[in-house]
Design a protein around this motif. Structure first.
Motif, PDB file in Angstrom:
ATOM      1  N   SER A   1      -8.507  18.555  -9.996  1.00 17.80           N
ATOM      2  CA  SER A   1      -7.959  19.396 -11.060  1.00 17.80           C
ATOM      3  C   SER A   1      -7.876  20.851 -10.602  1.00 17.80           C
ATOM      4  CB  SER A   1      -8.822  19.272 -12.310  1.00 17.80           C
ATOM      5  OG  SER A   1      -8.330  20.081 -13.351  1.00 17.80           O
ATOM      6  N   GLU A   2      -8.916  21.314  -9.916  1.00 13.20           N
ATOM      7  CA  GLU A   2      -8.931  22.696  -9.431  1.00 13.20           C
ATOM      8  C   GLU A   2      -7.845  22.940  -8.396  1.00 13.20           C
ATOM      9  OE1 GLU A   2     -12.897  23.215  -8.038  1.00 13.20           O
ATOM     10  OE2 GLU A   2     -13.753  23.514 -10.052  1.00 13.20           O
ATOM     11  N   PHE A   3      -7.550  21.916  -7.591  1.00 18.51           N
ATOM     12  CA  PHE A   3      -6.475  22.064  -6.616  1.00 18.51           C
ATOM     13  C   PHE A   3      -5.165  22.389  -7.314  1.00 18.51           C
ATOM     14  CE2 PHE A   3      -2.690  20.101  -4.825  1.00 18.51           C
ATOM     15  CZ  PHE A   3      -2.598  20.751  -3.603  1.00 18.51           C
ATOM     16  N   PHE A   4      -4.811  21.594  -8.328  1.00 16.41           N
ATOM     17  CA  PHE A   4      -3.532  21.800  -8.997  1.00 16.41           C
ATOM     18  C   PHE A   4      -3.510  23.092  -9.807  1.00 16.41           C
ATOM     19  CE2 PHE A   4      -3.262  17.164  -8.256  1.00 16.41           C
ATOM     20  CZ  PHE A   4      -2.058  17.152  -7.572  1.00 16.41           C
ATOM     21  N   ASP A   5      -4.662  23.524 -10.283  1.00 23.38           N
ATOM     22  CA  ASP A   5      -4.713  24.779 -11.032  1.00 23.38           C
ATOM     23  C   ASP A   5      -4.340  25.971 -10.152  1.00 23.38           C
ATOM     24  OD1 ASP A   5      -5.453  23.539 -13.362  1.00 23.38           O
ATOM     25  OD2 ASP A   5      -7.605  23.895 -13.100  1.00 23.38           O
ATOM     26  N   ASP A   6      -4.653  25.886  -8.855  1.00 18.71           N
ATOM     27  CA  ASP A   6      -4.468  27.032  -7.968  1.00 18.71           C
ATOM     28  C   ASP A   6      -3.388  26.799  -6.915  1.00 18.71           C
ATOM     29  OD1 ASP A   6      -5.281  29.667  -7.285  1.00 18.71           O
ATOM     30  OD2 ASP A   6      -6.314  28.880  -5.521  1.00 18.71           O
ATOM     31  N   ALA A   7      -2.768  25.625  -6.912  1.00 14.23           N
ATOM     32  CA  ALA A   7      -1.828  25.262  -5.843  1.00 14.23           C
ATOM     33  C   ALA A   7      -0.494  25.975  -5.995  1.00 14.23           C
ATOM     34  CB  ALA A   7      -1.606  23.751  -5.842  1.00 14.23           C
ATOM     35  N   PHE A   8       0.173  26.141  -4.858  1.00 11.87           N
ATOM     36  CA  PHE A   8       1.539  26.667  -4.853  1.00 11.87           C
ATOM     37  C   PHE A   8       2.260  26.071  -3.651  1.00 11.87           C
ATOM     38  CE2 PHE A   8       5.140  29.328  -4.124  1.00 11.87           C
ATOM     39  CZ  PHE A   8       5.508  29.833  -5.362  1.00 11.87           C
TER      40      PHE A   8
ATOM     41  N   GLN B   1     -12.890  16.864 -10.776  1.00  7.18           N
ATOM     42  CA  GLN B   1     -12.878  18.306 -10.989  1.00  7.18           C
ATOM     43  C   GLN B   1     -12.225  19.028  -9.811  1.00  7.18           C
ATOM     44  OE1 GLN B   1     -13.641  19.974 -13.652  1.00  7.18           O
ATOM     45  NE2 GLN B   1     -13.277  21.997 -12.760  1.00  7.18           N
ATOM     46  N   GLN B   2     -12.523  18.584  -8.589  1.00  8.75           N
ATOM     47  CA  GLN B   2     -11.926  19.199  -7.402  1.00  8.75           C
ATOM     48  C   GLN B   2     -10.413  19.011  -7.381  1.00  8.75           C
ATOM     49  OE1 GLN B   2     -14.792  17.089  -4.711  1.00  8.75           O
ATOM     50  NE2 GLN B   2     -14.743  19.018  -3.569  1.00  8.75           N
TER      51      GLN B   2
ATOM     52  N   THR C   1       0.847  -1.187   0.000  1.00 10.74           N
ATOM     53  CA  THR C   1       0.000   0.000   0.000  1.00 10.74           C
ATOM     54  C   THR C   1       0.884   1.239   0.000  1.00 10.74           C
ATOM     55  OG1 THR C   1      -1.674  -1.184   1.264  1.00 10.74           O
ATOM     56  CG2 THR C   1      -1.797   1.231   1.276  1.00 10.74           C
ATOM     57  N   PRO C   2       0.560   2.246  -0.801  1.00 14.16           N
ATOM     58  CA  PRO C   2       1.395   3.451  -0.835  1.00 14.16           C
ATOM     59  C   PRO C   2       1.621   4.028   0.569  1.00 14.16           C
ATOM     60  CG  PRO C   2      -0.248   3.540  -2.567  1.00 14.16           C
ATOM     61  CD  PRO C   2      -0.583   2.346  -1.735  1.00 14.16           C
ATOM     62  N   ARG C   3       2.808   4.549   0.781  1.00 11.49           N
ATOM     63  CA  ARG C   3       3.180   5.052   2.101  1.00 11.49           C
ATOM     64  C   ARG C   3       2.506   6.378   2.411  1.00 11.49           C
ATOM     65  NH1 ARG C   3       9.202   6.012   1.347  1.00 11.49           N
ATOM     66  NH2 ARG C   3       8.352   6.660  -0.663  1.00 11.49           N
ATOM     67  N   VAL C   4       2.323   6.616   3.708  1.00  5.30           N
ATOM     68  CA  VAL C   4       1.864   7.929   4.171  1.00  5.30           C
ATOM     69  C   VAL C   4       2.888   8.971   3.730  1.00  5.30           C
ATOM     70  CG1 VAL C   4       1.454   9.357   6.203  1.00  5.30           C
ATOM     71  CG2 VAL C   4       0.610   6.999   6.136  1.00  5.30           C
ATOM     72  N   GLY C   5       2.408  10.060   3.187  1.00  5.58           N
ATOM     73  CA  GLY C   5       3.307  11.104   2.719  1.00  5.58           C
ATOM     74  C   GLY C   5       3.616  11.009   1.249  1.00  5.58           C
ATOM     75  N   SER C   6       3.129   9.960   0.576  1.00  8.51           N
ATOM     76  CA  SER C   6       3.333   9.846  -0.868  1.00  8.51           C
ATOM     77  C   SER C   6       2.124  10.408  -1.591  1.00  8.51           C
ATOM     78  CB  SER C   6       3.544   8.389  -1.272  1.00  8.51           C
ATOM     79  OG  SER C   6       2.363   7.627  -1.064  1.00  8.51           O
ATOM     80  N   MET C   7       2.335  10.905  -2.795  1.00 12.08           N
ATOM     81  CA  MET C   7       1.215  11.400  -3.586  1.00 12.08           C
ATOM     82  C   MET C   7       0.279  10.263  -3.955  1.00 12.08           C
ATOM     83  SD  MET C   7       1.200  14.677  -3.800  1.00 12.08           S
ATOM     84  CE  MET C   7      -0.246  14.667  -4.821  1.00 12.08           C
ATOM     85  N   ALA C   8       0.812   9.066  -4.142  1.00 10.20           N
ATOM     86  CA  ALA C   8      -0.050   7.922  -4.466  1.00 10.20           C
ATOM     87  C   ALA C   8      -1.057   7.682  -3.343  1.00 10.20           C
ATOM     88  CB  ALA C   8       0.797   6.672  -4.695  1.00 10.20           C
ATOM     89  N   ARG C   9      -0.584   7.748  -2.098  1.00  6.96           N
ATOM     90  CA  ARG C   9      -1.484   7.551  -0.944  1.00  6.96           C
ATOM     91  C   ARG C   9      -2.491   8.696  -0.858  1.00  6.96           C
ATOM     92  NH1 ARG C   9      -0.846   4.978   4.071  1.00  6.96           N
ATOM     93  NH2 ARG C   9      -2.617   5.467   5.414  1.00  6.96           N
ATOM     94  N   SER C  10      -2.051   9.913  -1.090  1.00  7.22           N
ATOM     95  CA  SER C  10      -2.934  11.077  -0.976  1.00  7.22           C
ATOM     96  C   SER C  10      -4.019  11.067  -2.046  1.00  7.22           C
ATOM     97  CB  SER C  10      -2.109  12.369  -1.080  1.00  7.22           C
ATOM     98  OG  SER C  10      -1.149  12.437  -0.058  1.00  7.22           O
ATOM     99  N   ILE C  11      -3.637  10.785  -3.300  1.00  9.95           N
ATOM    100  CA  ILE C  11      -4.615  10.750  -4.391  1.00  9.95           C
ATOM    101  C   ILE C  11      -5.613   9.621  -4.163  1.00  9.95           C
ATOM    102  CG2 ILE C  11      -4.916  10.403  -6.863  1.00  9.95           C
ATOM    103  CD1 ILE C  11      -3.688  13.096  -6.242  1.00  9.95           C
ATOM    104  N   GLN C  12      -5.111   8.466  -3.760  1.00  5.88           N
ATOM    105  CA  GLN C  12      -5.982   7.330  -3.473  1.00  5.88           C
ATOM    106  C   GLN C  12      -6.989   7.681  -2.374  1.00  5.88           C
ATOM    107  OE1 GLN C  12      -3.886   3.669  -2.536  1.00  5.88           O
ATOM    108  NE2 GLN C  12      -5.626   2.837  -1.431  1.00  5.88           N
TER     109      GLN C  12
ATOM    110  N   PHE D   1      -1.714  18.871  -0.437  1.00  2.00           N
ATOM    111  CA  PHE D   1      -2.898  18.330  -1.102  1.00  2.00           C
ATOM    112  C   PHE D   1      -3.909  17.825  -0.070  1.00  2.00           C
ATOM    113  CE2 PHE D   1      -5.184  14.667  -2.861  1.00  2.00           C
ATOM    114  CZ  PHE D   1      -5.737  15.215  -4.013  1.00  2.00           C
ATOM    115  N   GLU D   2      -3.450  17.028   0.870  1.00  5.72           N
ATOM    116  CA  GLU D   2      -4.365  16.450   1.869  1.00  5.72           C
ATOM    117  C   GLU D   2      -4.978  17.535   2.753  1.00  5.72           C
ATOM    118  OE1 GLU D   2      -3.062  13.087   4.137  1.00  5.72           O
ATOM    119  OE2 GLU D   2      -1.759  12.383   2.523  1.00  5.72           O
ATOM    120  N   ALA D   3      -4.169  18.499   3.182  1.00  4.23           N
ATOM    121  CA  ALA D   3      -4.674  19.550   4.068  1.00  4.23           C
ATOM    122  C   ALA D   3      -5.711  20.413   3.374  1.00  4.23           C
ATOM    123  CB  ALA D   3      -3.512  20.422   4.551  1.00  4.23           C
ATOM    124  N   THR D   4      -5.667  20.441   2.043  1.00  9.44           N
ATOM    125  CA  THR D   4      -6.607  21.267   1.277  1.00  9.44           C
ATOM    126  C   THR D   4      -7.845  20.493   0.842  1.00  9.44           C
ATOM    127  OG1 THR D   4      -4.724  22.540   0.427  1.00  9.44           O
ATOM    128  CG2 THR D   4      -6.818  22.780  -0.737  1.00  9.44           C
TER     129      THR D   4
END
Length: 915
Positions: A130-137, A127-128, A106-117, A671-674
């Motif tokens: 996609s909107e995150f990455f459009d406005d993220a920094f 859509q949400q 299972t993807p590790r905590v702190g990996s994007m794979a775990r967060s996206i999953q 990503f997760e916090a948002t």
């Protein structure tokens, strides 16, 4: 597989490196020196493993009896063992990550794979996401602070050793290959032993710039594009429509090195100009190398594969007319691009870098123009069935250009509000005779500054003589304006106001930006973010009120429109900690964020918080993932910047794989916090009240010791290495803001670093034990409430977790030896028992709240690390105390001074996040 089995390769690596180091010492310094170091090592292990008081006395006796030459050898041996242990641990992290990936875990905590999953499992829509990455920094920002004690030459040796350890893991070697690998390790460790650990002269700012740029070559230039590509591929697995879409460049690097002049007189306009040039040089060297490699790879013949008209046109514009490549349009197109990039670099830098081009080409005006040509190659390859080729080096190069441009990293400008204030006062006095700006109250200042901002008329005149400070400030901003034209606006994106207290502080900076055209009132344009830095406890408490009033000024809101209605606010962890202690600092920061969230929401302004975290817990450090998720709900909003400081930079980013993992952790946590709703993001009202009370009690205890105990300043300077740190060649910045020994004037970095060296870590825990004991005495259910807070509230859990780490790295017995350096016995006996008592009570209440039997029960990896390394760290502390005693008794020859400095290096390496 048991944990013991999993750790076996780590132990084997440590044994291997330790054995080679021992052989090196024996060969270079003799059998007697080796035997002495080995006796010290074994005795220290016995003392640590068995808590053997006889072993401690034996250890101290051996160390105190060392000759001066022996002392240097012992310090170097144990320091290098700490460095080598760090490399083995980093390699073990990589090893375990690969093992999980190979096993399909299972993807590790702190990996994007775990967060996206987790996001898709929680019902977050495509859509949400996609909107995150459009406005993220997400912006990690490297800073130069005097706790990074490793020379670049040492880092280069360590990189080679890391690569050799990695080869042993990944390859099934023949006996001859294994022998050759070990010989290479021996050569590298011998080079390490024979390389000077200390710098003979103090670092210049440009030396710090060069050190910072090492991590771009090691990690960022390669790792950042790979991270983007992996994330795009991951998202395409969940949404096939994203298969050909590329993410906006939401992860960007930042730097303070060369632009942070708060208290550093050596950061000048010329230094800023040189720093920008050095950064651009690294970017262009990388692009030219990658283009050369790409040209070698794209040998596609026109008889075998077609090419688009745009690609053929690009190839025809190339000066490459070799008949050998006449049917290789892709190669000729790359050659043309190479020539243009080479010319661009020459035009900006004034020198030729990289290999000579084939012919000449017109310089690119912008990075976007370069990207447009690379995109032509990409589209042609994809259209003609060569998407696989396009997805490799070309894809990474295109991403690098998008992220790094011609500037590599955004350099932040930073200056103290008092300097801005004095500069503006002098400019105004010259054009308004009789005006005493400094005598005006806040409202009058605001009115006057807004009046100046309403007109495009400049204040400065070439016919008036100004003070050096004013000329220097104007020169910095003029250099920034010129850099925008050369490298693009992303090269300098932010101007930070240290010790910001009010509206006038922000408007003064606005006036200075207007002077050089970075703010143009007639166009309602602002080219640089005006960023207040709220640092002290008092400043944090008024931060929301300041921003509320600022957003109520129509002229400023108009300027914000040119910044996409986004306002950055920086929060300082270091000075607030030195001001009010660990618990109060953390709590005031948390409350300030809650208040800022509300103010930004009311005014419909996008908030981006910039966290000025240090490497140590006492300066806001600790695991970045936990720290981001522990923010109050609504604080992240997809946008965050964080400083990366001190020796933590090399710890996180010297190894490319470890560095890419750390960048991924920042992105995943943001990503997760948002996107994900964390249950502890909005704590119960009762918890807020409890924290207020705990903070008040801890503040009283901390201030009572540090600022209200007579003689504490003397105790600090005599019981730590602060005076020696102030003279060590490890940074360009003075240790104090003023020429004094007052704790109020001391910079937070050496304050924390000094306490770490003597193994007390006082800024990371003092006051908590007293606060909890007093709180529980007030409320019969107090402990039960605190235990519930620990289980339910990420902020409180993260706070205690960081304290747990700090206390585990502390050692009151070793600290007692540093206390003996205080010459006034009455002062020593008045203060150290208080510290020892608070240390004991803090550990006791922390264990009771967390339910642990021992410190770090919840963090076995760190517990293992400490168990492995501390027997090699303890001798360094004991030797350091002895050397400090000799040095302060008047034996100030170079060998003793060098020994002290070497011990500082070794202890910092062993602790890893001490500054």
């Amino acid at each position: 597989m048991s944990d013991l089995d999993k750790d076996l390769p780590l132990k084997e690596d440590i044994r291997l490196l330790g054995r080679i180091l021992g052989d090196t010492v024996r060969a270079q310094e003799g059998e007697a020196t080796f035997d002495l170091i080995e006796r010290i090592r074994q005795t220290s292990i016995r003392f640590r493993r068995d808590d053997d008081s006889a072993a401690r006395r034996e250890l101290e006796s051996m160390l105190d009896a060392l000759s001066r030459d022996q002392t240097i050898h012992v310090i170097r041996a144990f320091s290098y063992f700490s460095h080598l242990s760090n490399l083995a641990e980093d390699q073990h992290h990589i090893r375990r990550s690969r093992a999980h990936a190979i096993a399909g875990s299972t993807p590790r905590v702190g990996s994007m794979a775990r967060s996206i999953q987790a996001a898709f499992e929680a019902g977050v829509s495509k859509q949400q996401i996609s909107e995150f990455f459009d406005d993220a920094f997400v912006g990690p920002v490297l800073t130069a602070h005097p706790t990074e004690v490793s020379r670049k030459s040492i880092l280069n040796c360590q990189m080679r050793i890391s690569q050799l350890l990695d080869s042993r893991d990944r390859l099934e070697m023949t006996p001859d290959e294994t022998y050759d690998n070990e010989q290479c390790l021996r050569s590298s460790i011998l080079t390490l032993w024979q390389t000077r650990m200390l710098r003979p002269t103090k670092l210049s700012v440009l030396d710090e710039v060069q050190n910072g740029l090492s991590f771009y070559r090691y990690t960022f230039l390669h790792g950042v594009p790979r991270l983007y590509n992996a994330l795009e591929d991951l998202l395409a697995k969940y949404d096939e429509s994203k298969a050909t879409q590329e993410l906006p460049p939401f992860l960007r690097m930042g730097s303070w090195i060369g632009g942070d002049r708060d208290g550093n007189p050596f950061v000048t306009a010329d230094v800023l100009d040189q720093a920008l040039k050095l950064q651009a040089t690294v970017a262009f060297e990388f692009y030219l190398h990658e283009l050369h490699q790409l040209g070698g790879e794209l040998s596609l013949g026109q008889l075998l594969v077609s090419a688009s008209d745009s690609l053929l046109d690009l190839a025809d514009r190339s000066a490459d007319r070799s008949p050998h490549r006449s049917d290789e349009p892709y190669r000729r197109a790359v050659a043309g691009i190479y020539a243009r990039v080479h010319q661009t670099a020459f035009g900006l830098l004034g020198e030729n870098i990289g290999r000579p081009p084939i012919g000449t080409g017109e310089a690119y005006a912008t990075p976007e123009a370069l990207l447009e040509d690379l995109d032509i190659i990409h589209r042609s390859l994809v259209a003609n069935g060569s998407a696989t080729i396009a997805s490799r080096r070309l894809r990474r190069l295109r991403r690098a250009v998008k992220v790094f441009g011609f500037h590599l990293a955004t350099i932040d400008l930073r200056q103290n509000s008092n300097v801005h204030e004095q500069t503006v006062a002098e400019l105004l006095a010259a054009v308004r005779p009789g005006l005493d700006y400094l005598a005006l109250d806040e409202d009058a200042r605001i009115e006057l500054l807004l009046e100046e901002l309403a007109t495009p008329r400049p204040l400065a005149s070439p016919y008036i003589e100004y003070s050096k400070q004013t000329l220097d400030e104007l020169a910095i901003f003029r250099t920034a304006a010129r850099a925008h034209k050369l490298y693009g606006r992303d090269c300098i994106h932010n101007s930070i106001i240290s010790m910001a207290e009010g509206i006038s502080d922000m408007l003064e900076l606005a006036v200075l930006l207007k002077e050089v055209g970075l703010l143009r009132p007639h166009e309602d344009a602002l080219d640089v973010n005006i960023v207040p830095l709220f640092e002290t406890i008092e400043d944090l408490q008024v931060a929301a009120g300041v921003m509320d009033r600022m957003f109520s000024i129509p002229a400023y809101r108009t300027l914000l429109a040119s910044r996409k209605q986004t306002q950055e606010v920086m929060l300082g962890y270091s000075d607030s900690n030195k001001d009010g202690g660990f618990l109060t600092s953390g709590w005031e920061l948390y409350k300030a964020e809650i208040q800022l969230i509300e103010v930004f929401k009311q005014h419909e302004v996008k908030m981006r918080l910039f966290h000025g975290r240090g490497g140590s817990v006492g300066r806001g450090g600790g695991p970045s993932y936990d720290a981001i998720l522990a923010q109050p709900g609504g604080a992240v909003q997809g946008r965050i910047r964080m400083t990366e400081q001190g020796e933590v930079i090399s710890s996180k980013y010297a190894n490319p794989e470890v560095g890419q993992r750390n960048l991924e952790v920042l992105a995943a946590a943001t990503f997760e916090a948002t996107v994900l709703a964390h249950p502890g993001a909005a704590p119960r009202a009762e918890y807020l009240e409890v924290m207020d009370r705990l903070s008040d009690l801890a503040f009283k205890a901390y201030r009572g010791l540090v600022y209200e105990t007579e003689g504490f300043e003397q105790y600090f300077w005599e019981s730590t290495v602060i005076s020696e740190i102030a003279n060590l060649n490890i940074g360009s910045r003075p240790a104090s803001r003023k020429k004094s020994t007052a704790i109020e004037d001391l910079r937070a970095i050496p304050w924390v670093f000094s306490w770490a060296q003597c193994r007390l870590m006082l800024p990371g825990w003092y006051g908590f034990g007293s606060a909890v004991k007093a709180f529980v005495a007030e409320r019969p259910d107090g402990m039960a409430i605190l235990q519930a807070m620990y289980k339910e509230w990420p902020f409180f859990a993260s706070t205690l977790s960081n304290m747990d780490m700090v206390l585990a790295k502390s050692d009151i017995a070793i600290a007692s030896r540093y206390a003996e350096l205080v010459r006034d016995e009455a002062l020593r006996n008045a203060i150290f028992p208080r510290i020892r008592g608070e240390h004991q009570s803090t550990i006791a209440v922390l264990l009771e709240i967390s339910g642990q039997k021992e410190l770090l029960d919840g963090n076995p990896l760190l517990k293992r690390s400490i168990r492995n390394r501390f027997p090699y760290l303890d001798p360094l502390n004991h030797v350091q105390v002895e050397l400090l005693q000799r040095y302060r008794d008047g034996h100030q020859e170079d060998r003793i001074k060098r020994g002290i400095h070497l011990s500082i290096n070794g202890i910092a390496a062993g602790l890893r996040n001490s500054g």
